[in-house]
Design a protein around this motif. Structure first.
Motif, PDB file in Angstrom:
ATOM      1  N   ILE A 171       1.523   8.681  12.580  1.00 24.32           N
ATOM      2  CA  ILE A 171       0.253   8.849  11.883  1.00 24.32           C
ATOM      3  C   ILE A 171       0.581   9.056  10.410  1.00 24.32           C
ATOM      4  N   ALA A 172      -0.238   8.475   9.551  1.00 22.70           N
ATOM      5  CA  ALA A 172      -0.089   8.659   8.103  1.00 22.70           C
ATOM      6  C   ALA A 172      -1.469   8.941   7.523  1.00 22.70           C
ATOM      7  N   CYS A 173      -1.563   9.971   6.692  1.00 23.12           N
ATOM      8  CA  CYS A 173      -2.829  10.418   6.106  1.00 23.12           C
ATOM      9  C   CYS A 173      -2.627  10.700   4.625  1.00 23.12           C
ATOM     10  N   GLY A 174      -3.731  10.661   3.887  1.00 21.04           N
ATOM     11  CA  GLY A 174      -3.694  10.997   2.473  1.00 21.04           C
ATOM     12  C   GLY A 174      -5.092  10.970   1.904  1.00 21.04           C
ATOM     13  N   PRO A 175      -5.203  10.957   0.588  1.00 18.75           N
ATOM     14  CA  PRO A 175      -6.526  10.918  -0.028  1.00 18.75           C
ATOM     15  C   PRO A 175      -7.263   9.631   0.351  1.00 18.75           C
ATOM     16  N   PRO A 176      -8.590   9.707   0.566  1.00 16.18           N
ATOM     17  CA  PRO A 176      -9.348   8.502   0.933  1.00 16.18           C
ATOM     18  C   PRO A 176      -9.263   7.425  -0.143  1.00 16.18           C
ATOM     19  N   LYS A 177      -9.130   6.193   0.322  1.00 15.93           N
ATOM     20  CA  LYS A 177      -9.081   5.031  -0.562  1.00 15.93           C
ATOM     21  C   LYS A 177     -10.078   4.009  -0.039  1.00 15.93           C
ATOM     22  N   PRO A 178     -11.227   3.814  -0.640  1.00 13.61           N
ATOM     23  CA  PRO A 178     -11.750   4.530  -1.802  1.00 13.61           C
ATOM     24  C   PRO A 178     -12.242   5.920  -1.403  1.00 13.61           C
ATOM     25  N   GLU A 179     -12.539   6.713  -2.410  1.00 16.40           N
ATOM     26  CA  GLU A 179     -13.023   8.071  -2.183  1.00 16.40           C
ATOM     27  C   GLU A 179     -14.309   8.040  -1.365  1.00 16.40           C
ATOM     28  N   VAL A 180     -14.407   8.919  -0.403  1.00 19.76           N
ATOM     29  CA  VAL A 180     -15.592   9.015   0.455  1.00 19.76           C
ATOM     30  C   VAL A 180     -16.131  10.437   0.331  1.00 19.76           C
TER      31      VAL A 180
END
Length: 177
Positions: free
Chosen positions: A74-83
């Motif tokens: 699993i890989a997570c981070g800041p939303p792209k685009p921002e939600v």
């Protein structure tokens, strides 16, 4: 199989790329054009994982079996685009087809939920192909709710629809075992 979860590291890139490509070829026939699947190149996945693991703010975990082989990630981070309302996005979660239905996906989502909660911010979102009914049922069982859809042009000029599943409260994911 009792998975051992740990942070992904640069030494995992080859295994992550190989598993990522294998799962695409197993999971997406009938969802994305076969010609696209036939042309998948390991180099694309290697580059994606090298970039992702070097990116600040990315949280990546692997599930390894008793022999240390990567069986899921699993890989997570800041939303792209921002939600709005979601501080996190699950970019990828895949489990080796031979290890599915053994609890690895749930364990990965729970561990990532706890890590996202501990790192701060509220809410997680992920995007899934609308036609991927098995994944959509899985996310629904984990408490995710459909929050939006988008259409984009990709894969041999074909339009694809993605559905966003959201968990406004990370405690829902953090409670998964």
């Amino acid at each position: 199989m009792t998975p051992r979860l740990r942070p992904a590291v640069a030494d995992d890139i080859d295994a992550l790329a190989a598993l990522n490509m294998a799962v695409w070829k197993a999971a997406y026939p009938g969802i994305v054009p076969q010609g696209f699947l036939d042309r998948l190149d390991i180099g694309r996945f290697l580059a994606d994982w090298a970039f992702m693991l070097a990116e600040p703010g990315v949280l990546a975990l692997v599930a390894v079996d008793e022999g240390g082989a990567v069986r899921g990630f699993i890989a997570c981070g800041p939303p792209k685009p921002e939600v709005p309302g979601y501080a996190w996005e699950v970019y990828r979660i895949y489990v080796d087809p031979a290890a599915q239905r053994l609890g690895l996906g749930r364990a990965l989502m729970g561990a990532a939920g706890r890590a996202m909660r501990d790192r701060g911010g509220q809410g997680a979102i992920l995007w899934v192909f609308e036609a991927n009914q098995a994944a959509r049922r899985f996310y629904g069982r984990l408490g995710g709710r459909e929050v939006r859809k988008q259409t984009f042009h990709i894969f041999d000029g074909m339009e694809m629809v993605e559905v966003a599943y959201g968990w406004p409260d990370l405690r829902v994911l953090a409670a998964l075992d």
